[in-house]
Motif scaffolding. Structure first.
Motif, PDB file in Angstrom:
ATOM      1  N   LEU A   1       0.831  -1.206   0.000  1.00 39.34           N
ATOM      2  CA  LEU A   1       0.000   0.000   0.000  1.00 39.34           C
ATOM      3  C   LEU A   1       0.864   1.255   0.000  1.00 39.34           C
ATOM      4  N   GLN A   2       1.952   1.231   0.762  1.00 38.23           N
ATOM      5  CA  GLN A   2       2.845   2.393   0.805  1.00 38.23           C
ATOM      6  C   GLN A   2       3.524   2.606  -0.542  1.00 38.23           C
ATOM      7  N   ARG A   3       3.908   1.515  -1.208  1.00 36.67           N
ATOM      8  CA  ARG A   3       4.553   1.643  -2.520  1.00 36.67           C
ATOM      9  C   ARG A   3       3.602   2.233  -3.554  1.00 36.67           C
ATOM     10  N   ALA A   4       2.312   1.995  -3.380  1.00 37.58           N
ATOM     11  CA  ALA A   4       1.327   2.528  -4.328  1.00 37.58           C
ATOM     12  C   ALA A   4       1.103   4.024  -4.144  1.00 37.58           C
ATOM     13  N   CYS A   5       1.567   4.577  -3.024  1.00 41.60           N
ATOM     14  CA  CYS A   5       1.367   6.005  -2.741  1.00 41.60           C
ATOM     15  C   CYS A   5       2.497   6.836  -3.321  1.00 41.60           C
ATOM     16  N   PRO A   6       2.221   8.090  -3.682  1.00 44.43           N
ATOM     17  CA  PRO A   6       3.290   8.997  -4.104  1.00 44.43           C
ATOM     18  C   PRO A   6       4.274   9.223  -2.955  1.00 44.43           C
ATOM     19  N   PRO A   7       5.495   9.662  -3.267  1.00 42.44           N
ATOM     20  CA  PRO A   7       6.514   9.855  -2.211  1.00 42.44           C
ATOM     21  C   PRO A   7       6.089  10.825  -1.116  1.00 42.44           C
ATOM     22  N   ARG A   8       5.208  11.785  -1.452  1.00 45.26           N
ATOM     23  CA  ARG A   8       4.824  12.811  -0.476  1.00 45.26           C
ATOM     24  C   ARG A   8       3.739  12.338   0.486  1.00 45.26           C
ATOM     25  N   VAL A   9       3.202  11.142   0.253  1.00 42.72           N
ATOM     26  CA  VAL A   9       2.116  10.625   1.095  1.00 42.72           C
ATOM     27  C   VAL A   9       2.642   9.479   1.952  1.00 42.72           C
ATOM     28  N   GLN A  10       2.384   9.574   3.261  1.00 39.18           N
ATOM     29  CA  GLN A  10       2.780   8.539   4.201  1.00 39.18           C
ATOM     30  C   GLN A  10       1.547   7.806   4.723  1.00 39.18           C
ATOM     31  N   LEU A  11       1.705   6.512   4.930  1.00 42.81           N
ATOM     32  CA  LEU A  11       0.629   5.706   5.507  1.00 42.81           C
ATOM     33  C   LEU A  11       0.882   5.496   6.989  1.00 42.81           C
ATOM     34  N   HIS A  12      -0.183   5.587   7.770  1.00 38.53           N
ATOM     35  CA  HIS A  12      -0.100   5.307   9.208  1.00 38.53           C
ATOM     36  C   HIS A  12      -1.146   4.253   9.543  1.00 38.53           C
ATOM     37  N   LEU A  13      -0.701   3.170  10.179  1.00 42.15           N
ATOM     38  CA  LEU A  13      -1.587   2.058  10.511  1.00 42.15           C
ATOM     39  C   LEU A  13      -1.831   2.031  12.013  1.00 42.15           C
ATOM     40  N   ASP A  14      -3.095   2.023  12.408  1.00 42.56           N
ATOM     41  CA  ASP A  14      -3.469   1.984  13.831  1.00 42.56           C
ATOM     42  C   ASP A  14      -4.551   0.916  14.004  1.00 42.56           C
ATOM     43  N   VAL A  15      -4.114  -0.313  14.253  1.00 41.07           N
ATOM     44  CA  VAL A  15      -5.033  -1.445  14.329  1.00 41.07           C
ATOM     45  C   VAL A  15      -4.678  -2.308  15.532  1.00 41.07           C
ATOM     46  N   PRO A  16      -5.600  -2.508  16.481  1.00 40.81           N
ATOM     47  CA  PRO A  16      -5.322  -3.397  17.618  1.00 40.81           C
ATOM     48  C   PRO A  16      -5.241  -4.843  17.160  1.00 40.81           C
TER      49      PRO A  16
ATOM     50  N   VAL B   1      -9.309  -1.715   0.099  1.00 36.63           N
ATOM     51  CA  VAL B   1      -8.495  -0.811   0.914  1.00 36.63           C
ATOM     52  C   VAL B   1      -7.531  -0.032   0.021  1.00 36.63           C
ATOM     53  N   LEU B   2      -6.926  -0.712  -0.960  1.00 43.06           N
ATOM     54  CA  LEU B   2      -6.021  -0.026  -1.891  1.00 43.06           C
ATOM     55  C   LEU B   2      -6.760   1.073  -2.644  1.00 43.06           C
ATOM     56  N   ASN B   3      -7.982   0.783  -3.073  1.00 41.60           N
ATOM     57  CA  ASN B   3      -8.791   1.778  -3.771  1.00 41.60           C
ATOM     58  C   ASN B   3      -8.992   3.021  -2.909  1.00 41.60           C
ATOM     59  N   LEU B   4      -9.318   2.805  -1.639  1.00 39.91           N
ATOM     60  CA  LEU B   4      -9.551   3.942  -0.738  1.00 39.91           C
ATOM     61  C   LEU B   4      -8.257   4.705  -0.462  1.00 39.91           C
ATOM     62  N   VAL B   5      -7.151   3.987  -0.326  1.00 40.35           N
ATOM     63  CA  VAL B   5      -5.855   4.648  -0.098  1.00 40.35           C
ATOM     64  C   VAL B   5      -5.489   5.527  -1.291  1.00 40.35           C
ATOM     65  N   LEU B   6      -5.685   5.007  -2.501  1.00 41.81           N
ATOM     66  CA  LEU B   6      -5.376   5.800  -3.698  1.00 41.81           C
ATOM     67  C   LEU B   6      -6.286   7.018  -3.799  1.00 41.81           C
ATOM     68  N   ASN B   7      -7.560   6.866  -3.425  1.00 41.28           N
ATOM     69  CA  ASN B   7      -8.459   8.024  -3.395  1.00 41.28           C
ATOM     70  C   ASN B   7      -7.950   9.073  -2.415  1.00 41.28           C
ATOM     71  N   GLY B   8      -7.453   8.603  -1.243  1.00 39.65           N
ATOM     72  CA  GLY B   8      -6.897   9.521  -0.257  1.00 39.65           C
ATOM     73  C   GLY B   8      -5.677  10.245  -0.787  1.00 39.65           C
ATOM     74  N   CYS B   9      -4.833   9.530  -1.530  1.00 37.02           N
ATOM     75  CA  CYS B   9      -3.645  10.159  -2.120  1.00 37.02           C
ATOM     76  C   CYS B   9      -4.038  11.234  -3.122  1.00 37.02           C
ATOM     77  N   GLU B  10      -5.042  10.936  -3.952  1.00 39.31           N
ATOM     78  CA  GLU B  10      -5.488  11.914  -4.942  1.00 39.31           C
ATOM     79  C   GLU B  10      -6.077  13.155  -4.277  1.00 39.31           C
ATOM     80  N   ALA B  11      -6.620  12.987  -3.078  1.00 35.55           N
ATOM     81  CA  ALA B  11      -7.214  14.130  -2.365  1.00 35.55           C
ATOM     82  C   ALA B  11      -6.149  15.028  -1.750  1.00 35.55           C
ATOM     83  N   MET B  12      -4.879  14.576  -1.747  1.00 35.61           N
ATOM     84  CA  MET B  12      -3.794  15.354  -1.138  1.00 35.61           C
ATOM     85  C   MET B  12      -2.648  15.523  -2.145  1.00 35.61           C
TER      86      MET B  12
END
Length: 385
Positions: free
Chosen positions: A237-252, A269-280
């Protein structure tokens, strides 16, 4: 036998009657404020609701029951000013107990006047947190059910079109393969075949997305541990993001498993992450969380609580206005330029989650980012019949 005489004074004094009456109202905090908003007196219910003793509360300003943010915005004084000008104020909002815990409060403030002069305020506060949360759960369930009903008819139509479209693409693809195998095909012909094959492949992808939206794709449902799945997926998932976008995982690690198709869940989940990247476009953080929640099942005729694992993907983008957010999961609806997206991304996620007996919740507002939550039933709630 001598008559036993009670030492307790009879209830003839009106002030004593009033004090006993107010003190024995335990589920409402009742207190008197001076014109500046300082607490002059209160009942036992005040201690139960707010967590302060009378000695700690009396003399303090009523703002101690408000959050730091509400205090910064001047909400306590605005509330008193409204009660002063209107004579009576009724409302509700979040308040803070002595231990820092927030609760939902229903409040009534009455301005007290003598000979036209303001001498203080009477304030009554009730803790309505449980009722508020129950109403929110019911509203969320009703909204999710409306989404399910809205797309049921569209899904049936889409399912038929997708199958017909897939049959046509299969014929086109087979014909292109035969053309490419002809020994006399020149370079120009092969280039055109390659372009046509790419278009057919794109059409096949759209067909799969349509089937996902219409909940007609074949799912391989098996127990999936969400913490383990997300932890393993994080690098890709992190590799699919642009360099300026960082992923943070918070899961018990203690979440119960869910019954779903792990590959399709990863894709969602990948679809939603990419949507988040496009929003930033300028970069930021996309946060993935997962929590166990007790929610009302929206697909049941009678409201029934079920345990859901809620997987949320949150971005720090510009967010969406209500009219756009309402249509975000519609098939082919997109705010992107022509050729930049099919408009099937979120609708595909919606179809997949619906097929798993779950639902999708979108929370967004302009300037506040977007959170898309996938609520999937915990495995102990899945019907194996």
């Amino acid at each position: 036998m001598a008559e036993v005489v009670s030492s307790v004074a009879p209830l003839v004094d009106e002030s004593r009657q009033l004090k006993l009456l107010i003190d024995h109202v335990c589920d409402h905090a009742i207190y008197l404020l001076d014109p500046q908003g300082r607490i002059c007196s209160w009942n036992r219910g005040g201690e139960r609701v707010n967590g302060y003793t009378a000695a700690e509360a009396i003399g303090q300003h009523v703002s101690i029951f408000y959050s730091a943010e509400d205090q910064r915005l001047g909400l306590p004084q605005q509330t008193l000013d409204a009660a002063r000008s209107q004579g009576r104020l009724v409302g509700e909002g979040w308040r803070v107990r002595r231990n820092g815990e927030q609760y939902r409060a229903s409040i009534v403030i009455e301005a007290v006047r003598e000979q036209g002069q303001l001498v203080g305020f009477v304030k009554v506060t009730q803790d309505i947190t449980e009722r508020y949360q129950a109403q929110r759960l019911l509203q969320d369930a009703q909204r999710a059910r409306q989404h399910l009903q809205r797309f049921e008819g569209v899904g049936r139509l889409t399912r038929g079109l997708a199958h017909e479209f897939n049959n046509l693409l299969t014929t086109v693809g087979n014909a292109l393969d035969l053309i490419a195998l002809r020994p006399g095909a020149d370079a120009r012909t092969l280039d055109l075949v390659e372009l046509a094959q790419a278009a057919a492949d794109r059409g096949s992808l759209l067909t799969r997305q349509l089937l996902a939206f219409s909940a007609d794709q074949t799912l391989v449902r098996e127990p999936v541990g969400v913490p383990q799945m997300l932890d393993q997926a994080l690098p890709s998932l992190q590799r699919a993001c642009p360099p300026r976008v960082q992923l943070h995982l918070d899961v018990p690690a203690t979440l119960p498993p869910i019954a779903t198709d792990g590959v399709q869940l990863h894709s969602a989940v990948l679809n939603l992450v990419l949507n988040g990247c496009e929003a930033m476009p300028q970069g930021g953080t996309v946060t993935i969380t997962a929590r166990l929640e007790q929610r009302l099942a929206p697909d049941l005729a009678h409201p029934t609580h079920r345990r859901y694992v809620a997987i949320a993907v949150t971005d720090e983008g510009a967010g969406m206005p209500p009219d756009i957010a309402e249509r975000a999961s519609e098939p082919f609806f997109t705010t992107k330029e022509i050729g930049k997206g099919s408009g099937l991304g979120l609708s595909q996620v919606f179809g997949f989650v619906s097929q798993c007996d779950g639902f999708v919740d979108v929370q967004t507002a302009p300037g506040r980012g977007t959170t898309v939550r996938l609520l999937l039933p915990a495995i102990e709630e899945v019907d194996h019949a």
